[in-house]
Scaffold this motif. Structure first.
Motif, PDB file in Angstrom:
ATOM      1  N   PHE A 117       0.820  -1.133   0.081  1.00 48.07           N
ATOM      2  CA  PHE A 117       0.105  -0.029   0.194  1.00 48.07           C
ATOM      3  C   PHE A 117       0.893   1.404   0.064  1.00 48.07           C
ATOM      4  CE2 PHE A 117      -2.648  -3.339   1.824  1.00 48.07           C
ATOM      5  CZ  PHE A 117      -3.743  -3.050   0.895  1.00 48.07           C
TER       6      PHE A 117
ATOM      7  N   THR B 214      -5.359   3.913  -7.557  1.00 48.13           N
ATOM      8  CA  THR B 214      -5.154   3.198  -6.310  1.00 48.13           C
ATOM      9  C   THR B 214      -5.996   2.195  -6.001  1.00 48.13           C
ATOM     10  OG1 THR B 214      -6.687   4.483  -5.037  1.00 48.13           O
ATOM     11  CG2 THR B 214      -4.383   5.443  -5.063  1.00 48.13           C
TER      12      THR B 214
ATOM     13  N   ASN C  14      -4.493   2.896   1.119  1.00 49.11           N
ATOM     14  CA  ASN C  14      -3.652   3.681   0.534  1.00 49.11           C
ATOM     15  C   ASN C  14      -3.881   5.126   1.051  1.00 49.11           C
ATOM     16  OD1 ASN C  14      -2.244   2.085  -1.589  1.00 49.11           O
ATOM     17  ND2 ASN C  14      -4.527   1.586  -2.129  1.00 49.11           N
TER      18      ASN C  14
END
Length: 130
Positions: A32, A63, A76
């Protein structure tokens, strides 16, 4: 872990998939992103093939969490996407899922299908000022 990363003054062009992807790519792999700045870059003509078809969209910057264990978690985090130029994209300029505390601002878009797509179920604190 992609931590404390700055992507600046780069040109991404004519890539089949998204240009920049943050998040887990499959069940046993990936990481992440945290504390990331993506600014003053050019994204042109990429993303004509959606690599992850189970997601609603694809973006030059994406993402995500492509892992069955992480479906709606916003792992994230702390990402700034600013002053980039997006052009000639069949999909989105930015696609956000599994993300928290993301600011998208000051970007320009030319011949882009969608500027910014946000998956509401897996994101928190998203500020889009484009």
């Amino acid at each position: 872990m992609n931590k404390n990363l700055v992507v600046e003054h780069c040109r991404f062009a004519n890539n089949a998939y998204h240009d920049i992807g943050f998040g887990t790519t499959s069940g046993p792999t990936g990481s992440f992103a945290r504390n990331v700045i993506v600014r003053d870059n050019v994204f042109a003509g990429s993303g004509w093939i959606r690599k992850y078809s189970k997601f609603a969209s694809n973006g030059a910057i994406t993402t995500f969490a492509n892992n069955g264990a992480f479906t709606t978690q916003p792992y994230n985090s702390s990402i700034l996407i600013e002053n980039n130029r997006f052009s000639d994209l069949a999909e989105a300029g930015v696609y956000l899922r599994n993300a928290r505390d993301v600011t998208v601002r000051g970007n320009s878009y030319r011949r882009v299908t969608q500027r910014v797509v946000v998956d509401e179920a897996s994101t928190e604190q998203i500020n889009v000022a484009d």
